[in-house]
Design an enzyme around this catalytic site. Structure first.
Site, PDB file in Angstrom:
ATOM      1  N   SER A  97       0.812  -1.220   0.000  1.00  0.00           N
ATOM      2  CA  SER A  97       0.000   0.000   0.000  1.00  0.00           C
ATOM      3  C   SER A  97       0.842   1.264   0.000  1.00  0.00           C
ATOM      4  CB  SER A  97      -0.889   0.038   1.250  1.00  0.00           C
ATOM      5  OG  SER A  97      -1.613  -1.138   1.355  1.00  0.00           O
ATOM      6  N   HIS A 127      24.000  -0.432  -3.354  1.00  0.00           N
ATOM      7  CA  HIS A 127      22.958   0.562  -3.648  1.00  0.00           C
ATOM      8  C   HIS A 127      22.941   1.649  -2.570  1.00  0.00           C
ATOM      9  CE1 HIS A 127      19.323   2.418  -5.062  1.00  0.00           C
ATOM     10  NE2 HIS A 127      18.776   2.293  -3.861  1.00  0.00           N
ATOM     11  N   ASP A 135      19.357   2.099 -10.236  1.00  0.00           N
ATOM     12  CA  ASP A 135      20.653   2.674 -10.613  1.00  0.00           C
ATOM     13  C   ASP A 135      20.905   2.504 -12.108  1.00  0.00           C
ATOM     14  OD1 ASP A 135      21.099   3.239  -7.881  1.00  0.00           O
ATOM     15  OD2 ASP A 135      21.767   1.180  -7.558  1.00  0.00           O
ATOM     16  N   ILE A 182       5.844   2.973  -3.148  1.00  0.00           N
ATOM     17  CA  ILE A 182       6.329   2.057  -4.194  1.00  0.00           C
ATOM     18  C   ILE A 182       5.304   0.953  -4.418  1.00  0.00           C
ATOM     19  CG2 ILE A 182       8.087   0.330  -4.787  1.00  0.00           C
ATOM     20  CD1 ILE A 182      10.020   1.945  -2.944  1.00  0.00           C
TER      21      ILE A 182
END
Ligand code: NAD
Ligand code: LMR
Length: 342
Positions: free
Chosen positions: A30, A201, A174, A33
């Site tokens: 929810s 990352h 990326d 993202i």
């Protein structure tokens, strides 16, 4: 390869034929993202059974998406009195589990500042995955990815169900940023630009290898440095622009859906599916770095092959050394967290 992944995703997204029936679970469905990611997965005909889990509003999001006339069913799960085993029911028998559950950054924060909250969330989700869905491919989006992926690995190891070929830190954002930012400088088609990005990352652990690209030789050193910095700190650009309302969500949903599509195509034995991901990797294990992002070939068993990243120039070698120092600490922080939980 990235281009073909984009093209395949968009072609299949709107194709009317069902190709393969995959059961896909989104944990944190929810959120910023989770919602657009779930929408893109609903449009992917490789997905026939979509399960959405969140602490809030998962049933609402699922009901909304369930009206879209694609082949999948969509169900929402929330841990309430009616569904005390909601997480177990969400992930049972799933082929893929995507995890964007957790808090995002606000301006001034690093991804590592999210560790204290997100480590616990990911740890607890991984405990249930280990018991109920140990054979799924697990795609970790929650930050800091450099630490949350090792946390999931350690939990799976504790339950004797760790399969390093099926655990992925999603670093696709990326790659897509690199394609876009490079094309803006060169005035080229972004879908045709592919930068080999390795490391991890977060900030300086993200290493775009520009020296391997012929068309980058026309750029001045200053342009290259600016581009490298923009790729490394692209996340900060979004956090700053959102001004307290979170971090990248829409581009991340696109990146996550692209990577999930690639994993499913690999499971379906499609050949030459190559994507970068932060995985359990032999590349620097002898230096105590168990996870590293590089290109991997995806297949029916998950990671089929981890690619060497090729030649680096002097500057990239220096970046790699700094990256490794930080990465090692990030990975160890994840390990220590799990050890202290016992
Ligand atoms: P968000 O706050 O909008 O959404 C997170 C969702 O997770 C919320 O709906 C929340 O209810 C849910 N959640 C929290 N704890 C949960 C639990 N225990 N079980 C199930 N659901 C739970 O945040 P967002 O913008 O969607 O970002 C989510 C995470 O993804 C953050 O950690 C962010 O840093 C990370 N992220 C990673 C990348 C990447 O490239 N890997 C890119 C962008 C964001
Ligand atoms: C990103 O790269 O956009 C994400 O990791 C989110 C963030 O915190 O920057």
């Amino acid at each position: 390869m990235l281009r073909s992944t984009f093209q395949t995703l968009s072609k299949r997204t709107f194709s009317s034929t069902s190709i393969n029936p995959y059961k896909v679970a989104v944990l944190g469905a929810s959120g910023g993202i989770g919602q657009p990611l779930s929408l893109l997965l609903k449009l992917n005909h490789n997905v026939t059974d979509l399960r959405l889990y969140d602490l809030r509003n998962a049933k609402g999001v699922a009901t909304d998406l369930s009206h879209i006339p694609t082949n999948s069913t969509v169900k929402g799960f929330a841990p309430d009195q009616q569904q005390p085993d909601a997480l177990r029911d969400t992930i049972k028998d799933s082929d893929l589990i995507l995890i964007p559950a957790g808090v995002p950054r606000k301006p001034g924060m690093t991804r590592d500042d999210l560790f204290n909250i997100n480590a616990g969330i990911v740890h607890d989700l991984a405990q249930t995955i280990a018991k109920e869905a140990p054979n799924s491919s697990i795609l970790v989006i929650s930050n800091p990815v450099n630490s949350t992926v090792p946390i999931v690995a350690e939990v799976l190891k504790e339950h004797n169900v760790y399969n390093p070929k099926k655990l992925f830190g999603v670093t696709t954002l990326d790659l897509i940023r690199s394609s876009r930012f490079l094309s803006e400088i060169l005035k080229t088609d972004p879908t045709k630009e592919h930068v080999n990005v390795i490391g991890g990352h977060s900030g300086i652990t993200i290493i775009p290898i520009l020296s391997q690209l012929e068309n980058c030789s026309t750029l001045s050193q200053e342009q290259k440095n600016e581009l490298i910095h923009r790729i490394q700190f692209g996340g900060d650009e979004v956090v700053k622009a959102k001004d307290g309302a979170g971090s990248a969500t829409l581009s991340m949903a696109y990146a996550g859906a692209t990577f999930a599509d690639a994993v499913m195509r690999g499971l379906n034995d499609e050949k030459n599916v190559v994507m970068s991901s932060f995985v359990d990797s032999p590349l620097f294990k002898n230096e105590g770095i168990d996870f590293f992002a590089s290109k991997v070939t995806l297949g029916p068993n998950g990671v089929e092959k981890i690619h060497e990243f090729g030649k680096l120039n002097q500057h990239e070698n220096e970046m790699l050394e700094t990256c490794k120092e930080t990465l090692k600490k990030n990975i160890e922080k994840g390990y220590t967290f799990v050890k202290n939980k016992k």
